[in-house]
Scaffold this motif. Sequence first.
Motif, PDB file in Angstrom:
ATOM      1  N   MET A  36       0.846  -1.169   0.000  1.00 54.57           N
ATOM      2  CA  MET A  36       0.000   0.000   0.000  1.00 54.57           C
ATOM      3  C   MET A  36       0.896   1.239   0.000  1.00 54.57           C
ATOM      4  N   TYR A  37       0.553   2.186  -0.842  1.00 52.55           N
ATOM      5  CA  TYR A  37       1.316   3.423  -0.953  1.00 52.55           C
ATOM      6  C   TYR A  37       0.448   4.605  -0.540  1.00 52.55           C
ATOM      7  N   SER A  38       1.086   5.636  -0.043  1.00 51.70           N
ATOM      8  CA  SER A  38       0.417   6.881   0.311  1.00 51.70           C
ATOM      9  C   SER A  38       1.163   8.012  -0.388  1.00 51.70           C
ATOM     10  N   PHE A  39       0.415   8.887  -1.055  1.00 51.12           N
ATOM     11  CA  PHE A  39       0.998   9.981  -1.820  1.00 51.12           C
ATOM     12  C   PHE A  39       0.275  11.267  -1.443  1.00 51.12           C
ATOM     13  N   THR A  40       1.027  12.327  -1.202  1.00 54.01           N
ATOM     14  CA  THR A  40       0.453  13.631  -0.901  1.00 54.01           C
ATOM     15  C   THR A  40       0.469  14.473  -2.178  1.00 54.01           C
ATOM     16  N   PRO A  41      -0.707  14.692  -2.772  1.00 59.06           N
ATOM     17  CA  PRO A  41      -0.770  15.475  -4.005  1.00 59.06           C
ATOM     18  C   PRO A  41      -0.496  16.956  -3.762  1.00 59.06           C
ATOM     19  N   ILE A  42      -0.054  17.632  -4.806  1.00 55.87           N
ATOM     20  CA  ILE A  42       0.264  19.057  -4.734  1.00 55.87           C
ATOM     21  C   ILE A  42      -0.602  19.819  -5.733  1.00 55.87           C
ATOM     22  N   GLY A  43      -1.184  20.934  -5.291  1.00 59.22           N
ATOM     23  CA  GLY A  43      -1.913  21.821  -6.188  1.00 59.22           C
ATOM     24  C   GLY A  43      -3.343  21.414  -6.496  1.00 59.22           C
ATOM     25  N   VAL A  44      -3.895  20.471  -5.726  1.00 66.58           N
ATOM     26  CA  VAL A  44      -5.275  20.022  -5.943  1.00 66.58           C
ATOM     27  C   VAL A  44      -6.020  19.990  -4.612  1.00 66.58           C
ATOM     28  N   CYS A  45      -7.317  19.765  -4.688  1.00 71.66           N
ATOM     29  CA  CYS A  45      -8.145  19.739  -3.475  1.00 71.66           C
ATOM     30  C   CYS A  45      -7.920  18.483  -2.623  1.00 71.66           C
ATOM     31  N   ALA A  46      -7.659  17.368  -3.265  1.00 71.83           N
ATOM     32  CA  ALA A  46      -7.422  16.127  -2.517  1.00 71.83           C
ATOM     33  C   ALA A  46      -6.162  16.276  -1.669  1.00 71.83           C
ATOM     34  N   GLN A  47      -6.202  15.726  -0.458  1.00 69.38           N
ATOM     35  CA  GLN A  47      -5.058  15.833   0.442  1.00 69.38           C
ATOM     36  C   GLN A  47      -4.180  14.589   0.471  1.00 69.38           C
ATOM     37  N   LYS A  48      -4.728  13.440   0.055  1.00 67.17           N
ATOM     38  CA  LYS A  48      -3.957  12.208   0.093  1.00 67.17           C
ATOM     39  C   LYS A  48      -4.522  11.221  -0.918  1.00 67.17           C
ATOM     40  N   ILE A  49      -3.626  10.421  -1.516  1.00 71.40           N
ATOM     41  CA  ILE A  49      -4.016   9.325  -2.398  1.00 71.40           C
ATOM     42  C   ILE A  49      -3.379   8.060  -1.846  1.00 71.40           C
ATOM     43  N   ILE A  50      -4.205   7.064  -1.617  1.00 76.38           N
ATOM     44  CA  ILE A  50      -3.727   5.773  -1.132  1.00 76.38           C
ATOM     45  C   ILE A  50      -4.050   4.746  -2.212  1.00 76.38           C
ATOM     46  N   PHE A  51      -3.100   3.850  -2.487  1.00 78.70           N
ATOM     47  CA  PHE A  51      -3.308   2.857  -3.544  1.00 78.70           C
ATOM     48  C   PHE A  51      -2.324   1.711  -3.373  1.00 78.70           C
ATOM     49  N   SER A  52      -2.541   0.656  -4.123  1.00 83.31           N
ATOM     50  CA  SER A  52      -1.563  -0.422  -4.170  1.00 83.31           C
ATOM     51  C   SER A  52      -1.341  -0.823  -5.618  1.00 83.31           C
ATOM     52  N   ILE A  53      -0.219  -1.470  -5.841  1.00 84.14           N
ATOM     53  CA  ILE A  53       0.136  -2.000  -7.153  1.00 84.14           C
ATOM     54  C   ILE A  53       0.497  -3.461  -6.940  1.00 84.14           C
ATOM     55  N   SER A  54      -0.185  -4.333  -7.667  1.00 87.60           N
ATOM     56  CA  SER A  54       0.073  -5.760  -7.543  1.00 87.60           C
ATOM     57  C   SER A  54       0.268  -6.349  -8.937  1.00 87.60           C
TER      58      SER A  54
END
Length: 84
Positions: free
Chosen positions: A1-19
Motif C-alpha cells: 500500500m502506498y500513500s501519496f500527498t498530491p500538490i496543487g489540488v483539493c485532494a489531500q492524500k491518495i492511497i493505492f496499491s500496485i500488484s
Amino acid sequence: MYSFTPIGVCAQKIIFSISDGVVKDVAFSGGCSGNLQGISRLVDGMQVEEAIVKLRGITCGGKITSCPDQLAKALETGIKKQAG
C-alpha cells in the motif's frame, strides 16, 4: 500500500496499491468525492502504465495539474519504489 500527498489540488492524500503491475484499491482523501470515486473505480484493475498514460497531463480549471494527473504521479512514484 502506498500513500501519496498530491500538490496543487483539493485532494489531500491518495492511497493505492500496485500488484503485478495492476492498480488496486485507489482511495482519495478530500477533493470532489463523486469524481474521485469514479476515477478510483475506473483505474482499479488497470495496468499501471496504461493508467499513467491516460491520466498524465490532465488539468483542472486554471491549474496546471488535477487529481487524475496527481494520481499518475503517485503511480509513477509507486513503480519507482517497487523497482527499488
